[in-house]
Design a protein around this motif. Structure first.
Motif, PDB file in Angstrom:
ATOM      1  N   LEU A   1      24.466   6.331  -7.572  1.00  0.00           N
ATOM      2  CA  LEU A   1      24.210   5.653  -8.841  1.00  0.00           C
ATOM      3  C   LEU A   1      25.296   4.602  -9.067  1.00  0.00           C
ATOM      4  O   LEU A   1      26.107   4.691  -9.985  1.00  0.00           O
ATOM      5  CB  LEU A   1      24.181   6.664  -9.986  1.00  0.00           C
ATOM      6  N   PHE A   2      25.331   3.594  -8.214  1.00  0.00           N
ATOM      7  CA  PHE A   2      26.358   2.569  -8.300  1.00  0.00           C
ATOM      8  C   PHE A   2      25.959   1.526  -9.337  1.00  0.00           C
ATOM      9  O   PHE A   2      24.870   0.979  -9.287  1.00  0.00           O
ATOM     10  CB  PHE A   2      26.553   1.873  -6.943  1.00  0.00           C
ATOM     11  N   GLU A   3      26.869   1.223 -10.251  1.00  0.00           N
ATOM     12  CA  GLU A   3      26.581   0.224 -11.266  1.00  0.00           C
ATOM     13  C   GLU A   3      26.995  -1.177 -10.837  1.00  0.00           C
ATOM     14  O   GLU A   3      26.590  -2.166 -11.452  1.00  0.00           O
ATOM     15  CB  GLU A   3      27.275   0.592 -12.584  1.00  0.00           C
ATOM     16  N   SER A   4      27.815  -1.283  -9.803  1.00  0.00           N
ATOM     17  CA  SER A   4      28.234  -2.602  -9.326  1.00  0.00           C
ATOM     18  C   SER A   4      28.701  -2.476  -7.882  1.00  0.00           C
ATOM     19  O   SER A   4      28.969  -1.375  -7.387  1.00  0.00           O
ATOM     20  CB  SER A   4      29.363  -3.168 -10.197  1.00  0.00           C
ATOM     21  N   ARG A   5      28.805  -3.603  -7.237  1.00  0.00           N
ATOM     22  CA  ARG A   5      29.392  -3.632  -5.904  1.00  0.00           C
ATOM     23  C   ARG A   5      30.908  -3.759  -6.041  1.00  0.00           C
ATOM     24  O   ARG A   5      31.419  -4.365  -6.990  1.00  0.00           O
ATOM     25  CB  ARG A   5      28.840  -4.815  -5.108  1.00  0.00           C
ATOM     26  N   PRO A   6      31.678  -3.190  -5.100  1.00  0.00           N
ATOM     27  CA  PRO A   6      33.138  -3.318  -5.177  1.00  0.00           C
ATOM     28  C   PRO A   6      33.598  -4.770  -5.276  1.00  0.00           C
ATOM     29  O   PRO A   6      34.584  -5.071  -5.962  1.00  0.00           O
ATOM     30  CB  PRO A   6      33.604  -2.659  -3.874  1.00  0.00           C
ATOM     31  N   GLU A   7      32.868  -5.676  -4.604  1.00  0.00           N
ATOM     32  CA  GLU A   7      33.253  -7.087  -4.635  1.00  0.00           C
ATOM     33  C   GLU A   7      33.244  -7.640  -6.056  1.00  0.00           C
ATOM     34  O   GLU A   7      34.048  -8.523  -6.393  1.00  0.00           O
ATOM     35  CB  GLU A   7      32.308  -7.917  -3.762  1.00  0.00           C
TER      36      GLU A   7
ATOM     37  N   ASP B   1      22.021  -5.531  -5.175  1.00  0.00           N
ATOM     38  CA  ASP B   1      22.553  -5.107  -6.476  1.00  0.00           C
ATOM     39  C   ASP B   1      21.735  -3.925  -6.983  1.00  0.00           C
ATOM     40  O   ASP B   1      20.505  -3.975  -7.023  1.00  0.00           O
ATOM     41  CB  ASP B   1      22.474  -6.289  -7.437  1.00  0.00           C
ATOM     42  N   ASN B   2      22.405  -2.864  -7.367  1.00  0.00           N
ATOM     43  CA  ASN B   2      21.704  -1.646  -7.797  1.00  0.00           C
ATOM     44  C   ASN B   2      21.298  -1.687  -9.261  1.00  0.00           C
ATOM     45  O   ASN B   2      20.443  -0.910  -9.685  1.00  0.00           O
ATOM     46  CB  ASN B   2      22.594  -0.420  -7.556  1.00  0.00           C
ATOM     47  N   MET B   3      21.906  -2.559 -10.060  1.00  0.00           N
ATOM     48  CA  MET B   3      21.618  -2.624 -11.495  1.00  0.00           C
ATOM     49  C   MET B   3      20.772  -3.831 -11.876  1.00  0.00           C
ATOM     50  O   MET B   3      20.146  -3.849 -12.933  1.00  0.00           O
ATOM     51  CB  MET B   3      22.930  -2.659 -12.294  1.00  0.00           C
ATOM     52  N   ASN B   4      20.781  -4.870 -11.032  1.00  0.00           N
ATOM     53  CA  ASN B   4      19.957  -6.065 -11.274  1.00  0.00           C
ATOM     54  C   ASN B   4      20.234  -6.698 -12.629  1.00  0.00           C
ATOM     55  O   ASN B   4      19.320  -7.132 -13.332  1.00  0.00           O
ATOM     56  CB  ASN B   4      18.476  -5.718 -11.165  1.00  0.00           C
ATOM     57  N   ARG B   5      21.499  -6.775 -13.011  1.00  0.00           N
ATOM     58  CA  ARG B   5      21.862  -7.246 -14.346  1.00  0.00           C
ATOM     59  C   ARG B   5      21.398  -8.688 -14.593  1.00  0.00           C
ATOM     60  O   ARG B   5      20.832  -8.995 -15.648  1.00  0.00           O
ATOM     61  CB  ARG B   5      23.376  -7.135 -14.545  1.00  0.00           C
ATOM     62  N   GLN B   6      21.658  -9.581 -13.646  1.00  0.00           N
ATOM     63  CA  GLN B   6      21.277 -10.978 -13.858  1.00  0.00           C
ATOM     64  C   GLN B   6      19.758 -11.128 -13.943  1.00  0.00           C
ATOM     65  O   GLN B   6      19.241 -11.841 -14.805  1.00  0.00           O
ATOM     66  CB  GLN B   6      21.821 -11.849 -12.730  1.00  0.00           C
TER      67      GLN B   6
ATOM     68  N   LEU C   1      10.575  -0.742 -20.400  1.00  0.00           N
ATOM     69  CA  LEU C   1      11.356  -1.133 -21.570  1.00  0.00           C
ATOM     70  C   LEU C   1      11.394   0.059 -22.516  1.00  0.00           C
ATOM     71  O   LEU C   1      10.348   0.523 -22.984  1.00  0.00           O
ATOM     72  CB  LEU C   1      10.740  -2.357 -22.248  1.00  0.00           C
ATOM     73  N   ALA C   2      12.603   0.567 -22.788  1.00  0.00           N
ATOM     74  CA  ALA C   2      12.717   1.821 -23.534  1.00  0.00           C
ATOM     75  C   ALA C   2      14.142   2.001 -24.039  1.00  0.00           C
ATOM     76  O   ALA C   2      15.027   1.171 -23.776  1.00  0.00           O
ATOM     77  CB  ALA C   2      12.321   3.001 -22.637  1.00  0.00           C
ATOM     78  N   HIS C   3      14.363   3.103 -24.758  1.00  0.00           N
ATOM     79  CA  HIS C   3      15.702   3.426 -25.240  1.00  0.00           C
ATOM     80  C   HIS C   3      16.639   3.710 -24.065  1.00  0.00           C
ATOM     81  O   HIS C   3      16.192   4.111 -22.989  1.00  0.00           O
ATOM     82  CB  HIS C   3      15.640   4.624 -26.187  1.00  0.00           C
ATOM     83  N   PRO C   4      17.956   3.518 -24.267  1.00  0.00           N
ATOM     84  CA  PRO C   4      18.916   3.658 -23.170  1.00  0.00           C
ATOM     85  C   PRO C   4      18.865   5.012 -22.464  1.00  0.00           C
ATOM     86  O   PRO C   4      19.025   5.073 -21.239  1.00  0.00           O
ATOM     87  CB  PRO C   4      20.272   3.449 -23.855  1.00  0.00           C
ATOM     88  N   GLY C   5      18.657   6.093 -23.216  1.00  0.00           N
ATOM     89  CA  GLY C   5      18.610   7.406 -22.583  1.00  0.00           C
ATOM     90  C   GLY C   5      17.457   7.534 -21.610  1.00  0.00           C
ATOM     91  O   GLY C   5      17.566   8.203 -20.569  1.00  0.00           O
ATOM     92  N   ILE C   6      16.324   6.922 -21.937  1.00  0.00           N
ATOM     93  CA  ILE C   6      15.167   6.945 -21.045  1.00  0.00           C
ATOM     94  C   ILE C   6      15.464   6.151 -19.784  1.00  0.00           C
ATOM     95  O   ILE C   6      15.200   6.614 -18.661  1.00  0.00           O
ATOM     96  CB  ILE C   6      13.927   6.400 -21.776  1.00  0.00           C
ATOM     97  N   VAL C   7      16.020   4.957 -19.941  1.00  0.00           N
ATOM     98  CA  VAL C   7      16.339   4.125 -18.788  1.00  0.00           C
ATOM     99  C   VAL C   7      17.376   4.802 -17.903  1.00  0.00           C
ATOM    100  O   VAL C   7      17.272   4.801 -16.671  1.00  0.00           O
ATOM    101  CB  VAL C   7      16.818   2.735 -19.248  1.00  0.00           C
ATOM    102  N   SER C   8      18.370   5.426 -18.515  1.00  0.00           N
ATOM    103  CA  SER C   8      19.400   6.122 -17.747  1.00  0.00           C
ATOM    104  C   SER C   8      18.803   7.277 -16.941  1.00  0.00           C
ATOM    105  O   SER C   8      19.160   7.480 -15.770  1.00  0.00           O
ATOM    106  CB  SER C   8      20.487   6.646 -18.695  1.00  0.00           C
ATOM    107  N   ALA C   9      17.902   8.021 -17.547  1.00  0.00           N
ATOM    108  CA  ALA C   9      17.268   9.134 -16.830  1.00  0.00           C
ATOM    109  C   ALA C   9      16.437   8.627 -15.656  1.00  0.00           C
ATOM    110  O   ALA C   9      16.433   9.231 -14.569  1.00  0.00           O
ATOM    111  CB  ALA C   9      16.402   9.940 -17.790  1.00  0.00           C
ATOM    112  N   LEU C  10      15.727   7.521 -15.862  1.00  0.00           N
ATOM    113  CA  LEU C  10      14.923   6.957 -14.774  1.00  0.00           C
ATOM    114  C   LEU C  10      15.807   6.498 -13.630  1.00  0.00           C
ATOM    115  O   LEU C  10      15.437   6.636 -12.449  1.00  0.00           O
ATOM    116  CB  LEU C  10      14.090   5.788 -15.306  1.00  0.00           C
ATOM    117  N   ARG C  11      16.972   5.935 -13.932  1.00  0.00           N
ATOM    118  CA  ARG C  11      17.893   5.530 -12.870  1.00  0.00           C
ATOM    119  C   ARG C  11      18.334   6.737 -12.040  1.00  0.00           C
ATOM    120  O   ARG C  11      18.489   6.636 -10.817  1.00  0.00           O
ATOM    121  CB  ARG C  11      19.131   4.848 -13.464  1.00  0.00           C
TER     122      ARG C  11
END
Length: 371
Positions: free
Chosen positions: A26-32, A55-60, A243-253
């Motif tokens: 469950l990596f939120e970012s790359r070390p770089e 990228d595991n989070m696809n933030r951009q 698209l959902a509340h943070p707890g739902i998205v976190s559980a899906l991750r």
């Protein structure tokens, strides 16, 4: 029902097994990204341009998607939606999870939130067949509460609320019915039902009315599933979103496999989403042609109850739909008879104008399927 949705808890609680799961990747970012040398991911530094994991989070990409939604969605007047979430709510990586198509999003929801054997889900036929298939695969009982109204645009809220189901899954606009739920139907369900409510909005951009995602900040048990394959025209990239509340998205991750989206897909999608006005223009052209096709179908003998609120047109045929489809196929046109088991109907995708004209001609010429 033992589980309860709570905004304070971040949404609808996941299955017990998912809540106790501690994923290894469950990596939120790359070390770089943190200025570190990456000696973590077992990548081959001597390989080619695709040697790095995505990228595991696809933030951009999530931010580009969230910005694009405000442009490509309609509000019932043809203008861009200006609805804004209340308070501190933000559409971002905490509230949007990008997936490998909407089908992957639905599969993740079943795996994460419904207990096999113990839980049931309520479905509203005629509806998307994948809902049934996923319930079978995951060992979830199906309770059927048919859509109400002549246009199949109403929910039987009392029956859904009293069904004993852990969740309700609805499709709006409906596939295969081709109509949208009446305004307020989902809100009535949310007021009466305390389980998980999943709204599949694969065709939402075609309706020119606000998405149900704008209800999510006030309803921690609401999940909206979107697709980039339909109106956005990115079918080859296989992208969807939850698209959902943070707890739902976190559980899906926690429940999904790591590094879900390939880097070339991310790159291509980012380029497309960076031009939301262009995407909106493509949707407008589609809607114009869809409405022209629907108008032509209403003039065809043997065709009735034309429904065209989604990314296709569904009609009821006087003759058996399989016979109509067979004759259209002989004319070089592929359609879907009895879609999702909905007998007596034909689902027609919107093609290029020349192909739509061929379809209309085939339905009106002498010796055509209506004869």
């Amino acid at each position: 029902m033992a589980r309860r949705a709570s905004a304070e808890a971040g949404g609808w609680p996941a299955r017990r097994a998912i809540r106790s799961l501690r994923p290894s990747f469950l990596f939120e970012s790359r070390p770089e990204d943190e200025g570190l040398v990456n000696l973590r991911d077992n990548e081959n530094p001597f390989a080619g341009p695709h040697r790095r994991y995505p990228d595991n989070m696809n933030r951009q990409l999530v931010r580009l998607y969230a910005d694009a939604l405000d442009v490509v969605e309609g509000d019932g007047t043809g203008s861009a939606v200006n609805t804004r979430p209340p308070g501190a709510w933000r559409w971002g990586p905490e509230t949007i999870l990008l997936t490998r198509g909407a089908g992957d999003a639905l599969d993740l929801l079943f795996r994460t939130f419904f207990e096999p054997v113990a839980d049931a889900v309520a479905l509203t036929p005629p509806s998307f067949a994948l809902f049934d298939e996923l319930a079978v695969v995951h060992g979830i009982e199906r309770l059927r509460v048919p859509l109400a109204g002549i246009a199949h645009d109403r929910l039987d809220v009392a029956a859904l609320a009293g069904s004993g189901a852990a969740g309700v899954i609805v499709c709006d606009p409906g596939n295969p019915v081709g109509t949208s739920l009446r305004p307020g139907e989902v809100e009535r369900l949310l007021a009466a039902f305390d389980g998980l409510v999943v709204v599949d909005e694969a065709y939402a951009e075609y309706t020119r009315r606000p998405s149900h995602r704008h209800l999510v900040p006030r309803h921690p048990n609401l999940v909206v599933v979107r697709s980039m394959s339909k109106a956005l025209g990115l079918a080859a990239l296989r992208l969807g979103a939850v698209l959902a509340h943070p707890g739902i998205v976190s559980a899906l991750r926690r429940a999904r496999l790591p590094f879900a989206l390939p880097t070339p897909v991310i790159t291509e999608a980012a380029a497309a989403l960076a031009d939301p006005a262009g995407l909106r223009h493509g949707i407008d052209l589609f809607v114009e042609e869809r409405d022209r096709l629907a108008a032509g179908l209403r003039r065809c003998p043997g065709v009735e109850q034309v429904r065209s609120a989604a990314g296709f047109v569904t009609v009821r045929t006087k003759r058996p739909a399989s016979e109509v489809a067979a004759r259209l196929r002989a004319a070089g046109l592929a359609t879907v008879p009895d879609p999702m088991g909905w007998h007596g109907h034909l689902r027609i995708s919107v093609g290029e104008p020349v192909h739509n004209d061929r379809l209309l001609a085939a339905l009106t010429e002498s010796g055509s399927p209506h004869q």
